[in-house]
Design a protein around this motif. Structure first.
Motif, PDB file in Angstrom:
ATOM      1  N   VAL A 138       0.830  -1.201   0.000  1.00  0.00           N
ATOM      2  CA  VAL A 138       0.000   0.000   0.000  1.00  0.00           C
ATOM      3  C   VAL A 138       0.868   1.256   0.000  1.00  0.00           C
ATOM      4  N   ARG A 139       0.514   2.153  -0.923  1.00  0.00           N
ATOM      5  CA  ARG A 139       1.269   3.409  -0.990  1.00  0.00           C
ATOM      6  C   ARG A 139       0.367   4.572  -0.574  1.00  0.00           C
ATOM      7  N   PRO A 140       0.879   5.494   0.207  1.00  0.00           N
ATOM      8  CA  PRO A 140       0.062   6.647   0.581  1.00  0.00           C
ATOM      9  C   PRO A 140      -0.098   7.594  -0.619  1.00  0.00           C
ATOM     10  N   ALA A 141      -1.063   8.487  -0.521  1.00  0.00           N
ATOM     11  CA  ALA A 141      -1.366   9.399  -1.628  1.00  0.00           C
ATOM     12  C   ALA A 141      -0.126  10.135  -2.102  1.00  0.00           C
ATOM     13  N   ALA A 142       0.720  10.556  -1.149  1.00  0.00           N
ATOM     14  CA  ALA A 142       1.887  11.343  -1.509  1.00  0.00           C
ATOM     15  C   ALA A 142       2.840  10.567  -2.399  1.00  0.00           C
ATOM     16  N   ALA A 143       2.759   9.232  -2.321  1.00  0.00           N
ATOM     17  CA  ALA A 143       3.689   8.417  -3.090  1.00  0.00           C
ATOM     18  C   ALA A 143       3.154   8.104  -4.487  1.00  0.00           C
ATOM     19  N   LEU A 144       1.898   8.480  -4.728  1.00  0.00           N
ATOM     20  CA  LEU A 144       1.314   8.161  -6.031  1.00  0.00           C
ATOM     21  C   LEU A 144       1.692   9.215  -7.053  1.00  0.00           C
ATOM     22  N   GLY A 145       1.982   8.787  -8.268  1.00  0.00           N
ATOM     23  CA  GLY A 145       2.363   9.723  -9.307  1.00  0.00           C
ATOM     24  C   GLY A 145       1.446   9.618 -10.506  1.00  0.00           C
ATOM     25  N   ILE A 146       1.887  10.233 -11.606  1.00  0.00           N
ATOM     26  CA  ILE A 146       1.044  10.264 -12.790  1.00  0.00           C
ATOM     27  C   ILE A 146       0.781   8.880 -13.349  1.00  0.00           C
ATOM     28  N   GLU A 147       1.712   7.942 -13.098  1.00  0.00           N
ATOM     29  CA  GLU A 147       1.518   6.601 -13.657  1.00  0.00           C
ATOM     30  C   GLU A 147       0.269   5.957 -13.065  1.00  0.00           C
ATOM     31  N   THR A 148      -0.094   6.330 -11.830  1.00  0.00           N
ATOM     32  CA  THR A 148      -1.318   5.811 -11.224  1.00  0.00           C
ATOM     33  C   THR A 148      -2.525   6.265 -12.024  1.00  0.00           C
ATOM     34  N   THR A 161       2.824  14.254 -20.252  1.00  0.00           N
ATOM     35  CA  THR A 161       4.250  13.934 -20.170  1.00  0.00           C
ATOM     36  C   THR A 161       5.073  14.820 -21.103  1.00  0.00           C
ATOM     37  N   GLU A 162       4.474  15.216 -22.219  1.00  0.00           N
ATOM     38  CA  GLU A 162       5.191  16.058 -23.175  1.00  0.00           C
ATOM     39  C   GLU A 162       5.018  17.544 -22.863  1.00  0.00           C
ATOM     40  N   SER A 163       4.180  17.866 -21.891  1.00  0.00           N
ATOM     41  CA  SER A 163       3.843  19.271 -21.642  1.00  0.00           C
ATOM     42  C   SER A 163       4.947  20.005 -20.897  1.00  0.00           C
ATOM     43  N   ILE A 164       4.844  21.307 -20.884  1.00  0.00           N
ATOM     44  CA  ILE A 164       5.821  22.146 -20.181  1.00  0.00           C
ATOM     45  C   ILE A 164       5.777  21.863 -18.679  1.00  0.00           C
ATOM     46  N   ARG A 167       7.639  18.592 -18.100  1.00  0.00           N
ATOM     47  CA  ARG A 167       9.078  18.763 -18.337  1.00  0.00           C
ATOM     48  C   ARG A 167       9.717  19.557 -17.212  1.00  0.00           C
ATOM     49  N   SER A 168       8.992  20.535 -16.698  1.00  0.00           N
ATOM     50  CA  SER A 168       9.533  21.295 -15.571  1.00  0.00           C
ATOM     51  C   SER A 168       9.723  20.388 -14.366  1.00  0.00           C
ATOM     52  N   ARG A 169       8.769  19.497 -14.155  1.00  0.00           N
ATOM     53  CA  ARG A 169       8.901  18.576 -13.012  1.00  0.00           C
ATOM     54  C   ARG A 169      10.106  17.667 -13.199  1.00  0.00           C
ATOM     55  N   ARG A 170      10.283  17.222 -14.450  1.00  0.00           N
ATOM     56  CA  ARG A 170      11.420  16.337 -14.706  1.00  0.00           C
ATOM     57  C   ARG A 170      12.735  17.060 -14.464  1.00  0.00           C
ATOM     58  N   SER A 174       9.514  20.983  -8.310  1.00  0.00           N
ATOM     59  CA  SER A 174       8.424  20.291  -7.634  1.00  0.00           C
ATOM     60  C   SER A 174       7.147  21.125  -7.627  1.00  0.00           C
ATOM     61  N   GLN A 175       7.239  22.408  -8.039  1.00  0.00           N
ATOM     62  CA  GLN A 175       6.051  23.266  -7.991  1.00  0.00           C
ATOM     63  C   GLN A 175       5.238  23.219  -9.285  1.00  0.00           C
ATOM     64  N   ALA A 176       5.836  22.640 -10.341  1.00  0.00           N
ATOM     65  CA  ALA A 176       5.110  22.587 -11.613  1.00  0.00           C
ATOM     66  C   ALA A 176       3.882  21.696 -11.457  1.00  0.00           C
ATOM     67  N   ALA A 177       2.864  22.035 -12.220  1.00  0.00           N
ATOM     68  CA  ALA A 177       1.568  21.376 -12.044  1.00  0.00           C
ATOM     69  C   ALA A 177       1.626  19.906 -12.434  1.00  0.00           C
ATOM     70  N   THR A 178       0.955  19.085 -11.624  1.00  0.00           N
ATOM     71  CA  THR A 178       0.748  17.686 -11.960  1.00  0.00           C
ATOM     72  C   THR A 178      -0.764  17.465 -11.947  1.00  0.00           C
ATOM     73  N   CYS A 179      -1.227  16.205 -12.084  1.00  0.00           N
ATOM     74  CA  CYS A 179      -2.671  15.959 -12.233  1.00  0.00           C
ATOM     75  C   CYS A 179      -3.481  16.664 -11.153  1.00  0.00           C
ATOM     76  N   ARG A 180      -3.080  16.414  -9.879  1.00  0.00           N
ATOM     77  CA  ARG A 180      -3.940  16.919  -8.808  1.00  0.00           C
ATOM     78  C   ARG A 180      -3.835  18.432  -8.617  1.00  0.00           C
ATOM     79  N   SER A 181      -2.786  19.077  -9.176  1.00  0.00           N
ATOM     80  CA  SER A 181      -2.699  20.537  -9.056  1.00  0.00           C
ATOM     81  C   SER A 181      -3.924  21.190  -9.682  1.00  0.00           C
ATOM     82  N   CYS A 182      -4.385  20.622 -10.767  1.00  0.00           N
ATOM     83  CA  CYS A 182      -5.535  21.219 -11.458  1.00  0.00           C
ATOM     84  C   CYS A 182      -6.839  20.497 -11.120  1.00  0.00           C
ATOM     85  N   HIS A 183      -6.780  19.145 -11.006  1.00  0.00           N
ATOM     86  CA  HIS A 183      -8.022  18.388 -10.830  1.00  0.00           C
ATOM     87  C   HIS A 183      -8.424  18.256  -9.369  1.00  0.00           C
ATOM     88  N   GLY A 184      -7.502  18.523  -8.485  1.00  0.00           N
ATOM     89  CA  GLY A 184      -7.800  18.390  -7.064  1.00  0.00           C
ATOM     90  C   GLY A 184      -7.496  16.991  -6.571  1.00  0.00           C
TER      91      GLY A 184
END
Lengths: 469, 272
Positions: A138-148, A161-164, A167-170, A174-184
């Motif tokens: 079991v992984r906590p929410a913080a450990a889940l990434g875009i692959e989930t 993955t191809e977006s700015i 790429r900034s995250r890569r 760490s402040q660049a938007a990921t799924c939950r930054s926009c979707h909650g």
């Protein structure tokens, strides 16, 4: 109301947790027949342990990797903490694990969001607890990434993955938007069709603004416009969205894309210069059709990077109503950035002088040449082609004749070859002006000391009978 | 200074009213026309907005144009009336505005005087620079007025004239107006008002009269001619009353101030 229910639920869930702990926690020895992990693993450590057919022709592994389990957040829980009905050994299939017995809050959130909806849960794979968090490891929410998220939303994640942002995250931001930054947060996540969702059409600008209204951020990433959010909110699109609640008004993602956002310097970006007409044309289809026919549209299509696209005249985030005088006057200057000579000669005429004084109720570039439909004068469809010129003049001068239309609105009196009549008129008038003013100027200069002397002498002589030399 | 002087009429009421119309319309045309010519400058835009924007300013400009056409017509009518009344010497002679050989001689004598090489020429009723400014206004009204009418009614004139004539009219109207403004607000102001002998202004165009000393000094040939012909007493008048002198000062200094302010702006713009 929902908040209150949640609080009650939290309280009851902690009660449940306590009960669960009393009943099942290892080492209490309270239930004599509850198997220990050791006992469970006697069978489940076998990699080949399988169960019959959950689906036709398939089998399900019953192997439990104890190392992963121990390393997980649930590492200290006994098997029976979740598999409550388990005995060692057991033949029948165990009852499904009910995560909500401990994680009631997550359960409630899930039922409120789209992931917990019956429709989503009926899909395969369904967004169950285990589908995202795993079962034994079991992984906590913080450990889940875009692959989930990619398990179900493969296409969106690929684009992301191809977006700015990705790429900034890569690059380590760490402040660049990921799924939950926009979707909650995933449990209570709402579909963008839901008016409460942060990605809802009318709410998206505010969501993007969490980061993009920050001038510091713009500075950090060399984003040229630091106040895009404010500019957008004051634009015709922003006002249509916030004041009129128009779902058809463009929000951030309509132009920039959602998951695939790329900087405008990249050819694949929706806001890359050459792609701008197509992007605007998704809504403004009629304008795009006219523009594509025009000299500007055809030049852009041919790859001329100097030819204007929509944003050159209308701007990107500050798009205003075209009926307003300030914008109309600004558009004249915009035309003049390329058509320098035409602007200069336009300013020599009454038309150009009135607009220079800040009044738009007179012929501007687009009144004669058209706006999106601009064509070369040699094109018979052009509003300034010889065949249509009189009709164009008649928009303002109803009595205009063919002779009237011989007036040249861009005549250049400095150009001797093209406009000899004007050139010689100007030369004569300037010559007259210089000749008259310089000869009489000299006359006055010579007169001045003489006149001064005469005045002084007269003053001394006492007025009457002034002594003149 | 000296005991009460004798005063003589130089301009009659008709002359003065017409010159009043010239002053008002000329300043009006300059103030309403220059903001358009200098539309790219800050002061041009400020002045245009002050006057209610280019369209309102355009109406005002046409109003002053009508005043101009009116005084032009009134003057031609005045001359015509004199001719019909059998008055002689309108087209030739000491009272005529037509340039005479003597004017060219006096111009040369005046320059010699400036250089300290000879005495001051003795002028008759009209000195050569006065005649020049008269014909400058005559020519200016005709040229600026005609080109202005073309631009006022373009569709009407396009029935009989080719369209490029309006391009020519724009240049002529604008440049000739600049010449007129430049000439009146510098040369005319200096010759008539600002040169030290007249400084700060000559009120004769408002009062219509000058004292005997000035008459003899500025127009000695006319003075002697009129006295010899026995017409001096007919020109005799009272000193200008106080209200007229005050009116002269207010009107004169106002006109001078407007003109100097405008020429200052034009020169400042030209110098960059």
């Amino acid at each position: 109301m929902p908040r209150k229910t949640a609080r009650i639920a939290t309280r009851s869930s902690s009660g449940l947790l306590l009960l669960g702990a009393l009943l099942f926690l290892p080492g209490t020895g309270w239930t004599a027949d509850a198997p220990t992990a050791q006992e469970c693993l006697a069978c489940h450590a076998d990699r080949d342990l399988k169960r019959g057919a959950p689906a036709p022709g398939r089998s399900e592994s019953l192997f439990v990797d104890d190392a992963l389990r121990k390393a997980s957040v649930h590492g200290r829980l006994e098997c029976v903490a979740c598999h409550k009905t388990a005995t060692a050994p057991h033949d029948e299939r165990l009852l499904p694990v009910r995560c909500a017995e401990c994680h009631a809050k997550a359960r409630i959130a899930l039922t409120q969001g789209v992931h917990g909806s019956p429709r989503a849960q009926a899909r395969a794979p369904a967004p169950t607890c285990a589908a995202c968090h795993g079962s034994h490891a079991v992984r906590p929410a913080a450990a889940l990434g875009i692959e989930t998220c990619a398990t179900c939303h493969r296409r969106q994640v690929e684009l992301y993955t191809e977006s700015i942002h990705a790429r900034s995250r890569r690059r380590g931001d760490s402040q660049a938007a990921t799924c939950r930054s926009c979707h909650g947060e995933a449990h209570a996540l709402l579909a963008k069709s839901d008016a409460r969702a942060p990605t809802y059409h009318l709410s998206l600008p505010r969501t993007c603004a969490q980061c993009h209204a920050d001038p510091e951020l713009a500075k950090r990433y060399n984003i040229p416009v630091g106040n895009v959010y404010q500019l957008y909110m004051d634009s015709i699109h922003g006002r249509a969205l916030t004041r009129s609640g128009l779902l058809v008004a463009a929000n951030c993602s309509d132009c920039h894309g959602a998951h695939e956002i790329k900087p405008r310097t990249e050819a694949a970006s929706r806001v890359f210069r050459a792609n701008v007409p197509k992007t605007c044309g998704t809504c403004h289809a009629g304008i795009l059709a006219a523009y594509a026919e025009s000299v500007h549209g055809t030049q852009v299509a041919r790859g001329n990077v100097g030819a204007p696209v929509c944003t050159d005249c209308h701007s990107a985030h500050q798009i205003r109503r075209v009926e307003a005088a300030p914008w109309q006057l600004e558009a004249i200057r915009e035309c003049g950035t390329c058509h320098e000579e035409s602007l200069k000669t336009y300013r020599d005429t009454f038309h150009g002088k009135v607009t220079a004084l800040g009044y738009a109720r007179i012929a501007k570039c687009s009144d004669c040449h058209g706006a999106h439909t601009i064509l070369a004068p040699s094109d018979p469809r052009s509003s300034v082609s010889p065949g249509r010129l009189v009709a164009t003049c008649r928009q303002c001068h109803p009595q205009a004749t063919a002779a009237f239309a011989e007036f040249h609105p861009h005549a250049d009196y400095r150009n001797k070859a093209r406009f000899p009549k004007l050139y010689y008129t100007y030369l004569f008038m300037t010559g007259l002006l210089v000749a008259v003013l310089s000869s009489f100027g000299l006359h006055a200069l010579l007169w001045l000391p003489r006149s001064l002397i005469a005045r002084l002498r007269r003053g001394r002589a006492g007025g009457e009978g002034g002594s003149e030399p | 200074m000296s005991p009460p002087e004798r005063y003589f009429f130089r301009f009659n009421l008709y002359h003065r009213i017409l010159h009043g119309m010239v002053i008002v319309s000329f300043l009006g045309l300059a103030v309403t026309g220059l903001p358009l010519k200098y539309a790219q400058t800050g002061w041009g835009q400020w002045l245009s907005h002050l006057l209610g924007g280019p369209f309102t300013t355009g109406y005002l400009h046409r109003f002053f144009a009508i005043v101009t056409f009116l005084y032009f017509g009134l003057h031609l009518g005045y001359v015509a009336r004199l001719i019909l009344a059998g008055q002689r010497g309108i087209f030739w002679g000491p009272d005529s505005m037509v340039p005479q050989p003597r004017d060219f001689v006096q111009l040369a004598q005046h320059v010699r005087y400036f250089l300290g090489l000879g005495p001051r020429p003795r002028f008759d009723r009209w000195a050569y620079w006065e005649k020049f400014v008269y014909w400058a206004v005559f020519w200016g009204v005709a040229v600026i007025g005609a080109s202005g009418l073309l631009l006022w009614f373009p569709t009407f004139f396009a029935r009989s004239l080719p369209g490029w004539i309006f391009n020519v009219a724009i240049i002529i109207h604008s440049d000739e107006a600049l010449l007129a403004v430049g000439f009146i607000f510098t040369i005319h102001f200096f010759n008539v008002h600002l040169r030290p002998e007249k400084f700060p202004m000559d009120p004769v165009i408002f009062t219509g009269r000058l004292d005997e000393e000035e008459f003899r000094r500025e127009h000695p040939v006319e003075y002697e001619r009129v006295r010899a012909e026995g017409r001096l007493e007919a020109l005799r008048t009272d000193p200008p009353p106080l209200w007229l002198r005050n009116f002269s000062r207010v009107a004169g200094f106002s006109a001078l101030a407007v003109g100097i302010a405008l020429i200052w702006l034009i020169v400042a713009t030209a110098l960059g």
